[in-house]
Motif scaffolding. Structure first.
Motif, PDB file in Angstrom:
ATOM      1  N   LYS A 212      47.861  52.759  30.559  1.00  0.00           N
ATOM      2  CA  LYS A 212      49.254  52.682  30.995  1.00  0.00           C
ATOM      3  C   LYS A 212      49.355  52.722  32.523  1.00  0.00           C
ATOM      4  CE  LYS A 212      53.740  54.924  30.236  1.00  0.00           C
ATOM      5  NZ  LYS A 212      54.433  56.041  29.545  1.00  0.00           N
ATOM      6  N   SER A 213      48.579  53.596  33.154  1.00  0.00           N
ATOM      7  CA  SER A 213      48.610  53.687  34.617  1.00  0.00           C
ATOM      8  C   SER A 213      48.060  52.410  35.256  1.00  0.00           C
ATOM      9  CB  SER A 213      47.829  54.911  35.092  1.00  0.00           C
ATOM     10  OG  SER A 213      46.464  54.809  34.758  1.00  0.00           O
TER      11      SER A 213
ATOM     12  N   TYR B 145      48.239  49.290  33.869  1.00  0.00           N
ATOM     13  CA  TYR B 145      49.225  48.232  33.684  1.00  0.00           C
ATOM     14  C   TYR B 145      50.407  48.395  34.639  1.00  0.00           C
ATOM     15  CZ  TYR B 145      46.645  47.457  29.326  1.00  0.00           C
ATOM     16  OH  TYR B 145      45.665  47.219  28.396  1.00  0.00           O
ATOM     17  N   ASN B 146      50.752  49.641  34.946  1.00  0.00           N
ATOM     18  CA  ASN B 146      51.847  49.865  35.899  1.00  0.00           C
ATOM     19  C   ASN B 146      51.480  49.358  37.294  1.00  0.00           C
ATOM     20  OD1 ASN B 146      53.509  51.062  34.008  1.00  0.00           O
ATOM     21  ND2 ASN B 146      52.860  53.143  34.480  1.00  0.00           N
ATOM     22  N   TYR B 147      50.187  49.360  37.565  1.00  0.00           N
ATOM     23  CA  TYR B 147      49.726  48.950  38.892  1.00  0.00           C
ATOM     24  C   TYR B 147      49.337  47.466  38.905  1.00  0.00           C
ATOM     25  CZ  TYR B 147      47.184  49.140  43.330  1.00  0.00           C
ATOM     26  OH  TYR B 147      46.766  48.916  44.621  1.00  0.00           O
TER      27      TYR B 147
ATOM     28  N   GLU C 254      49.593  44.339  36.153  1.00  0.00           N
ATOM     29  CA  GLU C 254      49.997  43.867  34.832  1.00  0.00           C
ATOM     30  C   GLU C 254      49.013  42.871  34.230  1.00  0.00           C
ATOM     31  OE1 GLU C 254      53.922  42.326  35.049  1.00  0.00           O
ATOM     32  OE2 GLU C 254      54.850  44.258  35.556  1.00  0.00           O
TER      33      GLU C 254
ATOM     34  N   THR D  27      46.709  57.565  41.148  1.00  0.00           N
ATOM     35  CA  THR D  27      47.229  57.815  39.790  1.00  0.00           C
ATOM     36  C   THR D  27      46.239  57.364  38.718  1.00  0.00           C
ATOM     37  OG1 THR D  27      48.403  55.684  39.866  1.00  0.00           O
ATOM     38  CG2 THR D  27      49.650  57.654  40.484  1.00  0.00           C
TER      39      THR D  27
END
Length: 378
Positions: free
Chosen positions: A171-172, A174-176, A178, A218
């Motif tokens: 998740k971290s 993909y947030n950074y 995609e 992160t």
């Protein structure tokens, strides 16, 4: 070999703490309020007093563990953050220019030095003594209740832990970035722990080969947590993780149950915990009251009133309260306060299900009338 700090350490940079770490900072307030020297007494038996190399201060290592809990970070990250975070350095009582420990030292400390140590009782005792000393606790009443705790084997197994860690890592990422959705290793869809470990290691290797991602703060924190979980699982016997012979089935109501434990707590009106007892899930709340009262008294509370629900109004508890001149504030339930059940039955009353539970954890099958409107469980 354990050695207590004897000499005063000085640094020309110590004044930086007063400039950078304000008096309102949480870690500074904890450090100024609590004398952590009790850790030496509690852990002295875990170290040799004469042999071996000088050990890292157990106080410092214990504080590192507190930081891990407060900020939910791995051994590696809590040590790394203490390298540059001045509030961490102040809390750990390090000199501003002092170098940090190796993270493996902290890992060994929590796995080996704290093994078989009753940390819960130690921390409750210290918390209560500080609260009394600072005048925070003024009441003589304790509030008692129990909460349900699920067993590690149900539903949180080793696989579940690893999957949650890898999920948070993805998740971290993909947030950074995609476009990494299609670049990830194929997830393990089975309940095979070895395959899950292999997937996690493959994910680790992929990121370590991509420093532009693995060094993003992160992402790095989530990656280090995954690494720590993988290592913990590999260092622990798999049977211990996947099976739990001490857990039992408890009942949240007449129709719902859980597999695990009960944590029985006593706390003052100021919400300071004064006693804690962990039992298997089928145990009733009432029979634990004498131990909660004893623990509270041993921790310095002069108990004159117990506040709880109907589960604590059993005949034996009422007799104990009369003997110790303690008031019990609880709704009376004739089924237990008048002792309809014979003592030799060894049945516990489950107030959530409003039924009796046998020693094996099975609920009574029905309620029956007895005498003048009284209820009896069969």
């Amino acid at each position: 070999m354990i050695v207590q700090q004897q000499s005063l350490r000085l640094s020309e940079y110590s004044s930086l703490y007063d400039l950078i770490v304000p008096s309102t900072n949480l870690l500074r307030r904890i450090n100024d309020l609590i004398d952590f020297n009790f850790i030496y007494d509690e852990l002295a038996s875990k170290y040799s007093q004469t042999l071996g190399r000088k050990a890292e201060s157990p106080i410092c290592l214990f504080k590192y563990l507190l930081l891990k809990v407060i900020y939910t970070i791995s051994d590696v990250d809590v040590v790394e953050r203490s390298r540059y975070d001045m509030s961490f350095k102040y809390f750990l009582e390090m000199l501003p220019e002092e170098d940090v420990i190796d993270s493996s030292t902290l890992t060994k400390f929590r796995r080996q030095r704290l093994k078989d140590t009753n940390l819960l009782d130690m921390l409750i005792n210290k918390t209560v003594s500080i609260a009394i000393e600072k005048g925070i606790i003024t009441s003589k009443s304790i509030i008692v209740d129990a909460t349900h705790s699920l067993s590690k084997s149900n539903p949180i197994s080793a696989i579940d832990v690893l999957r949650e860690r890898s999920k948070q890592l993805r998740k971290s990422i993909y947030n950074y970035q995609e476009d990494w959705v299609g670049k990830m290793p194929i997830k393990n869809q089975t309940n095979d722990l070895e395959k899950e470990l292999a997937y996690c290691k493959e994910l680790e290797t992929l990121l370590e080969d991509t420093p532009t991602l693995s060094e993003v703060p992160t992402i790095k924190e989530k990656l280090n947590l995954l690494k720590e979980s993988v290592d913990d699982v590999e260092q622990t016997t798999q049977e211990i993780i996947s099976k739990d012979r001490d857990a039992k089935i408890g009942h949240k109501s007449e129709d719902s149950s859980f597999f695990g434990y009960k944590t029985h707590l006593a706390m003052t009106e100021e919400r300071i915990i004064t006693g804690a007892v962990v039992t298997s899930g089928e145990k009733g709340d009432g029979p634990i009251l004498p131990e909660l009262i004893t623990q509270s008294e041993q921790h310095g509370i002069d108990v004159d009133t117990v506040i709880g629900d109907a589960a604590y109004s059993g005949k034996k508890n009422l007799e104990l309260a009369q003997e110790k001149d303690i008031k019990i504030v609880a709704r009376l339930n004739p089924a237990i306060s008048q002792g309809f059940r014979k003592e030799e039955d060894e049945f516990d009353y489950n107030k959530d299900a409003d039924m009796f539970v046998c020693p094996a954890g099975h609920l009574a099958i029905r309620k029956a009338k007895q005498g003048k409107g009284g209820l009896f469980f069969v």
